[in-house]
Motif scaffolding. Structure first.
Motif, short mmCIF file in Angstrom:
data_model
loop_
_atom_site.label_atom_id
_atom_site.label_comp_id
_atom_site.label_asym_id
_atom_site.label_seq_id
_atom_site.Cartn_x
_atom_site.Cartn_y
_atom_site.Cartn_z
N VAL A 33 3.31 0.16 -10.40
CA VAL A 33 3.52 1.39 -9.62
C VAL A 33 2.33 2.35 -9.71
O VAL A 33 1.89 2.88 -8.68
CB VAL A 33 4.83 2.07 -10.04
N GLU A 49 13.22 1.69 -8.26
CA GLU A 49 13.35 1.41 -6.84
C GLU A 49 13.13 2.68 -6.01
O GLU A 49 12.52 2.64 -4.94
CB GLU A 49 14.73 0.82 -6.55
N CYS A 98 7.17 -3.44 1.64
CA CYS A 98 7.81 -3.23 0.34
C CYS A 98 8.61 -4.46 -0.09
O CYS A 98 9.31 -5.07 0.71
CB CYS A 98 8.74 -2.02 0.38
N ASP A 109 -0.30 1.17 -7.41
CA ASP A 109 0.01 1.45 -6.00
C ASP A 109 -0.37 2.89 -5.64
O ASP A 109 -0.92 3.16 -4.57
CB ASP A 109 1.50 1.23 -5.72
N CYS A 150 6.19 3.59 -0.83
CA CYS A 150 6.18 2.80 0.39
C CYS A 150 6.30 3.68 1.63
O CYS A 150 5.61 3.47 2.64
CB CYS A 150 7.33 1.78 0.34
N LYS A 170 9.37 3.41 -5.96
CA LYS A 170 8.69 2.49 -5.05
C LYS A 170 8.99 2.83 -3.59
O LYS A 170 8.13 2.68 -2.71
CB LYS A 170 9.09 1.04 -5.36
N GLU A 171 10.21 3.28 -3.34
CA GLU A 171 10.56 3.70 -1.98
C GLU A 171 9.73 4.89 -1.54
O GLU A 171 9.27 4.97 -0.39
CB GLU A 171 12.05 4.04 -1.92
#
Length: 277
Positions: free
Chosen positions: A97, A177, A164, A100, A184, A180-181
Motif C-alpha cells: 500500500v 480494503e 484494483c 501504491d 484506487c 486500497k479503495e
C-alpha cells in the motif's frame, strides 16, 4: 476504529455509467459506523461520482482535485484511529500500500512539472502573438503540444492502478480494503484530471491558434504585408483564450499542489504504521 461497533464492508458492482478497465466499488459501513469511517466512505463515493460525471471544464477539474484532497484528509484521519493501525499492522498485504501511494506521489510530481511547462508555453505564445513573432510562436506551440502528449502518457500510465484487486481478507482486516479503495479511487479520478487538463490546453490552442500561426508566418516572410482587420480580430480572440487558459492553469496548479502534499502525508502515515511491524 472504536471497538464494539458492528460493521461490514460491501463492494457492489460498477455504477451504471460504463468505465473502461475500472470497477468502481462503494465502501458501505452501516450499523453505528464510526464518524471518521463514515466520512471516508462519503468522500470515496463523492470522488467516484465526480469522475463518472464529467463536465469538461476547468471548474470541474478544480472541483475534482479539491474532492480528492478531501478524500485524503479523511484517509489521514482514518489512519490515525488506533483500531485501524492495529489491524493494518497485522495485515500481510499491507506492505504494497505505501508503494501504491508512492506511485501516486510520483505521478502528481510529474503532473505538476507538466503544468509548469504548459504555463510557461502559454506565456510564451501570448508574448509571441503580441510581438508578431511567428517563429517563436510555432516553437512554443510545439513545446505545448509535447507537454499535452506527456499529460496523456501520465494518464495512460496511471490507468494500471485503477485495476484494483479484490483481496480475500478476514472480517477483521477490512481496514486494509478501505485504504486500497481510497487509493484506487484516487488513481481513477486522477486519470480523468490528467486527460482533461491536456484537453483543456489543446482546446485553447488548436483551431484559432493554428490560424494565428499561419498569419504570423506570412507576416514573418513579408514584413511589408499589412494585417487585415479579420486577422487582428482573430489574434485578439486568441489572446483572450490564452489569458483564460493561464487563469485556469493557475487554479489547477494551486489545487494540485495541495493534493500533492496530502498524498505525501497519507504515505508518511502508512509508512509509520508499517515500520512498526
Amino acid at each position: 476504529m472504536a471497538p464494539g461497533f458492528a460493521r461490514s464492508v460491501s463492494l457492489p458492482l460498477s455504477p451504471s455509467r460504463k468505465i473502461a478497465s475500472f470497477h468502481v466499488r462503494s465502501v458501505s459501513l452501516p450499523c453505528q459506523t464510526h464518524p471518521i469511517i463514515f466520512n471516508l466512505e462519503e468522500q470515496i463515493q463523492t470522488v467516484q461520482s465526480w469522475a463518472t460525471n464529467p463536465e469538461r471544464s476547468s471548474a470541474w477539474i478544480v472541483a475534482g482535485l479539491v474532492q480528492i484532497d478531501l478524500l485524503h484528509t479523511a484517509l489521514e484521519d482514518f489512519l490515525q484511529l488506533s483500531q485501524t493501525q492495529e489491524t493494518l499492522q497485522h495485515s500481510a498485504p499491507v506492505d504494497q500500500v505505501p508503494d501504491d501511494l508512492l506511485q501516486l506521489v510520483d505521478f502528481y510530481g510529474s503532473f505538476l512539472s507538466n503544468i509548469g511547462t504548459l504555463k510557461q508555453c502559454n506565456s510564451e505564445v501570448q508574448s509571441a502573438l503580441r510581438r508578431q513573432d511567428g517563429v517563436q510562436m510555432a516553437s512554443s506551440l510545439r513545446s505545448q503540444l509535447h507537454a499535452e502528449k506527456e499529460m496523456a502518457q501520465l494518464a495512460s500510465g496511471l490507468r494500471r492502478m485503477t485495476k484494483c484487486k479484490h483481496l480475500s481478507l478476514s472480517p477483521d482486516a477490512k481496514e486494509l480494503e478501505i485504504v486500497k479503495e481510497a487509493i484506487c479511487t484516487t488513481a481513477f479520478a486522477s486519470v480523468a484530471v490528467f486527460m482533461e487538463v491536456g484537453a483543456l490546453s489543446a482546446a485553447a490552442s488548436s483551431t484559432k491558434m493554428n490560424s494565428a500561426t499561419k498569419s504570423l508566418k506570412r507576416f514573418a516572410i513579408n514584413t511589408s504585408l499589412k494585417k487585415r482587420g479579420t486577422d487582428v480580430e482573430r489574434d485578439v480572440v486568441s489572446l483572450e483564450r490564452l489569458e483564460e487558459l493561464e487563469e485556469n492553469i493557475r487554479d489547477i496548479e494551486f489545487s494540485s499542489e495541495r493534493l500533492f502534499k496530502s498524498l505525501i502525508n497519507s504515505r508518511i502515515s502508512l509508512l509509520n504504521i508499517t515500520s512498526s511491524l
